[in-house]
Design an enzyme around this catalytic site. Sequence first.
Site, PDB file in Angstrom:
ATOM      1  N   GLY A   1      -1.080   2.098  -6.026  1.00 33.27           N
ATOM      2  CA  GLY A   1      -0.622   3.371  -5.467  1.00 33.27           C
ATOM      3  C   GLY A   1      -1.059   3.621  -4.034  1.00 33.27           C
TER       4      GLY A   1
ATOM      5  CG  HIS B   1       2.230  -0.364  -1.843  1.00 32.46           C
ATOM      6  ND1 HIS B   1       1.395   0.386  -1.039  1.00 32.46           N
ATOM      7  CD2 HIS B   1       1.410  -1.053  -2.686  1.00 32.46           C
ATOM      8  CE1 HIS B   1       0.134   0.168  -1.396  1.00 32.46           C
ATOM      9  NE2 HIS B   1       0.117  -0.700  -2.379  1.00 32.46           N
TER      10      HIS B   1
ATOM     11  CE  LYS C   1      -3.306  -5.601   2.169  1.00 34.90           C
ATOM     12  NZ  LYS C   1      -4.685  -5.283   1.794  1.00 34.90           N
ATOM     13  CG  ASP C   2      -4.184  -8.149  -1.658  1.00 32.12           C
ATOM     14  OD1 ASP C   2      -5.331  -7.715  -1.765  1.00 32.12           O
ATOM     15  OD2 ASP C   2      -3.247  -7.478  -1.165  1.00 32.12           O
TER      16      ASP C   2
ATOM     17  NE  ARG D   1     -10.563  -0.801  -1.159  1.00 28.85           N
ATOM     18  CZ  ARG D   1     -10.159  -1.611  -2.145  1.00 28.85           C
ATOM     19  NH1 ARG D   1      -9.251  -2.531  -1.925  1.00 28.85           N
ATOM     20  NH2 ARG D   1     -10.671  -1.494  -3.350  1.00 28.85           N
TER      21      ARG D   1
HETATM   22  P1  AMP Z   1      -2.504  -2.592  -3.971  1.00 34.03           P
HETATM   23  O1  AMP Z   1      -1.823  -1.304  -4.339  1.00 34.03           O
HETATM   24  O2  AMP Z   1      -3.262  -2.518  -2.683  1.00 34.03           O
HETATM   25  O3  AMP Z   1      -3.259  -3.210  -5.113  1.00 34.03           O
HETATM   26  O4  AMP Z   1      -1.338  -3.614  -3.640  1.00 34.03           O
HETATM   27  C1  AMP Z   1      -0.254  -3.803  -4.517  1.00 34.03           C
HETATM   28  C2  AMP Z   1       0.545  -4.980  -4.034  1.00 34.03           C
HETATM   29  O5  AMP Z   1       0.969  -4.727  -2.694  1.00 34.03           O
HETATM   30  C3  AMP Z   1      -0.259  -6.281  -3.992  1.00 34.03           C
HETATM   31  O6  AMP Z   1       0.560  -7.353  -4.422  1.00 34.03           O
HETATM   32  C4  AMP Z   1      -0.619  -6.416  -2.545  1.00 34.03           C
HETATM   33  O7  AMP Z   1      -0.791  -7.752  -2.123  1.00 34.03           O
HETATM   34  C5  AMP Z   1       0.600  -5.814  -1.881  1.00 34.03           C
HETATM   35  N1  AMP Z   1       0.298  -5.352  -0.536  1.00 34.03           N
HETATM   36  C6  AMP Z   1      -0.773  -4.613  -0.136  1.00 34.03           C
HETATM   37  N2  AMP Z   1      -0.752  -4.429   1.199  1.00 34.03           N
HETATM   38  C7  AMP Z   1       0.360  -5.071   1.652  1.00 34.03           C
HETATM   39  C8  AMP Z   1       0.950  -5.252   2.946  1.00 34.03           C
HETATM   40  N3  AMP Z   1       0.392  -4.732   4.041  1.00 34.03           N
HETATM   41  N4  AMP Z   1       2.094  -5.967   3.027  1.00 34.03           N
HETATM   42  C9  AMP Z   1       2.668  -6.496   1.914  1.00 34.03           C
HETATM   43  N5  AMP Z   1       2.174  -6.357   0.669  1.00 34.03           N
HETATM   44  C10 AMP Z   1       1.029  -5.660   0.536  1.00 34.03           C
END
Ligand code: AMP
Length: 282
Positions: free
Chosen positions: A31, A37, A149-150, A187
């Site tokens: 989220g 996202h 990114k991850d 973050r």
């Molecule tokens: P998170 O909500 O941060 O756990 O991320 C959810 C998904 O979005 C994960 O697969 C992340 O790798 C992806 N994600 C997070 N930041 C980015 C970004 N800047 N660009 C592309 N995908 C992202």
Amino acid sequence: MQIFTNPAEMAAQCRQWHRDGDDIALVPTMGYYHAGHESLMDWGRQQAKRLVVSLFVNPTQFGPAEDLAAYPRDFERDSAIAASHGADALFAPAPEDMYAPDHATWVEAPALAAGLCGKSRPIHFRGVCTVVLKLLAITGADVAVFGQKDWQQQAIIRRMVRDLNLPVRIDARPTARAEDGLALSSRNVYMTESERAQAPHIRKGLLLARDMAAAGERDGEKLRQAVLAYWSGQMPLGKIDYLSMVHPESIEPLARIEDRALLACAVQLGKSRLIDNILLAE
Ligand code: AMP
């Protein structure tokens, strides 16, 4: 867009879609949506007839001293964004919907989790693998979409999917960035103005290494030292958690660029732990 909190109800809807002949794309998230996202949702939307976005701040991937309680949340805004990007369902369970008090089963791929983020976050990828496997089991997704990114996360999930014969395709999409190059992250909101002003140097340092590699430098330590020197000049507020050159699939450390190589880092800027990476050779 339907909103589900109950895993059994989400699963029943997904089974119905499959019976109707519709395939399913899953975008797992925690989220507080940004354009990264959204790009995953847009990709997922194109990959299958049905798009499920999951929104779950997964407690088991946070260490005891980490930011689980402080992690930013905005359910109303997030559900509006998921709906506007064409999600058929938003799956937003509470922690107790996902984990029984006596939950006892874990999935992990320790060989890929020893370095990079796994080193300073020892239980993180065990939590990630376990929750992703649960989400795949609940939705029966045909394709699941992650962000580059991850990088370590998507590498571990690919390995889990291969090793456990999970019937799902994993797509990893490019990192969405702010105009100044900073990788978008939920973050990022923790940063003060002065920390935010220095944060774009993370990417600039990685680009410097890529330029050196393109010009023929193969020695990982020389590349690392050049980036660290650049950062210490330009990003004095940054505390480097790691900067490592690894193989992009096995996540094993690399001393030299032979074949494919990824340079990955985590930098603490105030309260924000920021990660980024770049392929030096593809
Ligand atoms: P998170 O909500 O941060 O756990 O991320 C959810 C998904 O979005 C994960 O697969 C992340 O790798 C992806 N994600 C997070 N930041 C980015 C970004 N800047 N660009 C592309 N995908 C992202």
